[in-house]
Enzyme design. Structure first.
Site, PDB file in Angstrom:
ATOM      1  N   CYS A  32      66.182 -54.320 136.085  1.00 25.37           N
ATOM      2  CA  CYS A  32      65.410 -53.570 137.084  1.00 25.37           C
ATOM      3  C   CYS A  32      65.606 -52.063 136.973  1.00 25.37           C
ATOM      4  O   CYS A  32      64.644 -51.298 137.120  1.00 25.37           O
ATOM      5  CB  CYS A  32      65.771 -54.057 138.481  1.00 25.37           C
ATOM      6  SG  CYS A  32      65.382 -55.810 138.751  1.00 25.37           S
ATOM      7  N   LYS A  73      60.439 -57.517 146.655  1.00 25.65           N
ATOM      8  CA  LYS A  73      59.680 -57.536 145.414  1.00 25.65           C
ATOM      9  C   LYS A  73      60.031 -58.767 144.590  1.00 25.65           C
ATOM     10  O   LYS A  73      61.075 -59.396 144.800  1.00 25.65           O
ATOM     11  CB  LYS A  73      59.935 -56.267 144.599  1.00 25.65           C
ATOM     12  CG  LYS A  73      61.337 -56.118 144.014  1.00 25.65           C
ATOM     13  CD  LYS A  73      61.455 -54.812 143.238  1.00 25.65           C
ATOM     14  CE  LYS A  73      62.842 -54.576 142.668  1.00 25.65           C
ATOM     15  NZ  LYS A  73      63.222 -55.504 141.594  1.00 25.65           N
ATOM     16  N   ASP A 121      67.986 -53.198 144.655  1.00 30.71           N
ATOM     17  CA  ASP A 121      68.431 -54.598 144.697  1.00 30.71           C
ATOM     18  C   ASP A 121      69.934 -54.768 144.887  1.00 30.71           C
ATOM     19  O   ASP A 121      70.565 -55.620 144.246  1.00 30.71           O
ATOM     20  CB  ASP A 121      67.993 -55.326 143.426  1.00 30.71           C
ATOM     21  CG  ASP A 121      66.497 -55.246 143.168  1.00 30.71           C
ATOM     22  OD1 ASP A 121      65.766 -54.788 144.055  1.00 30.71           O
ATOM     23  OD2 ASP A 121      66.067 -55.629 142.074  1.00 30.71           O
TER      24      ASP A 121
END
Length: 235
Positions: free
Chosen positions: A152, A119, A58
């Site tokens: 994450c 995602k 990310d």
């Protein structure tokens, strides 16, 4: 499983559980249980290119103003992706809700990466990622970096460890909006046996020898030290 648990069968004749050997076969309905081993298994942390995958989590444009020292971790993330490309190590990239948060920053060259996946789940361990890992023979270790450390990165690391994968988190390529969140996440993860390391340590461990045919190329990547920034005192 046998590294972490003893499998026991309830023996009716003795009215107690007994240990079962590895490779046991169950031929009828019975009662079994898993008993955690009390001994601690040391994580050695060896890295070899043939058994390693890089996870880039990310590193997206919309996070730039919010994540502490984002420019520094982008710089280090690019070094890691470049090093993986030189050493032939697969790279898996995820992007959290790219429709709203944008794509991976342009500074990180994704040429040749194995997978770029959008995602909404915080963890990178998605069915498509698991399929990609299954497609790579002999994966033992994941080198993990990106944002955010306490969300994450943490959830990805814990899920991977739960699947028997050794995880190396690159501290100088990993950050959060809050340095407190980042610090306590790294401390928690290190206590679980996850390896918290640096980009230079990872790349040099992967070449392992000055006579490695790719050593000069890796040396050129790390010739200038990675930015120390404010992350240094917050690990």
């Amino acid at each position: 499983m046998h590294r972490k648990f003893v499998v026991q069968l309830f023996a009716e004749e003795w009215s107690q559980y007994i240990d079962l050997p590895k490779g046991f076969v169950v031929s009828e309905r019975c009662k079994v249980r898993l008993v955690p081993l009390q001994i601690q298994i040391t994580t050695l942390g060896n890295l070899t290119p043939s058994s390693t995958v890089f996870f880039c989590c990310d590193m997206q444009e919309r996070f730039r103003p919010a994540i502490k020292y984002f420019g520094d971790i982008i710089s280090v993330g690019q070094r890691l992706v470049q090093g993986a490309r030189i050493l032939g190590i697969p790279v898996i990239v995820t992007e959290q809700y790219p429709k709203g948060l944008g794509s991976t920053v342009q500074e990180i060259d994704l040429t040749g990466v194995k997978l770029v996946l959008p995602k909404t789940k915080f963890s990178m361990v998605l069915p498509e990622v698991e399929a990609a890992l299954a497609d790579i023979p002999g994966v033992r270790s994941v080198v993990l970096f990106g944002v955010e450390t306490h969300v994450c990165i943490q959830q990805t690391a814990l899920e991977l460890v739960g699947r028997g994968v050794e995880v190396h988190i690159v501290a100088d390529a990993t950050s959060s909006r809050s340095m407190m969140d980042r610090m306590f996440a790294l401390e928690r993860l290190a206590r679980t046996g996850i390896i918290v390391t640096t980009s230079e340590a990872v790349l040099l461990q992967l070449v392992a020898d000055k006579d490695h045919p790719k050593f000069k190329e890796i040396q050129n990547i790390i010739k200038a030290s990675a930015p120390e920034s404010g992350l240094l005192s917050k690990v």
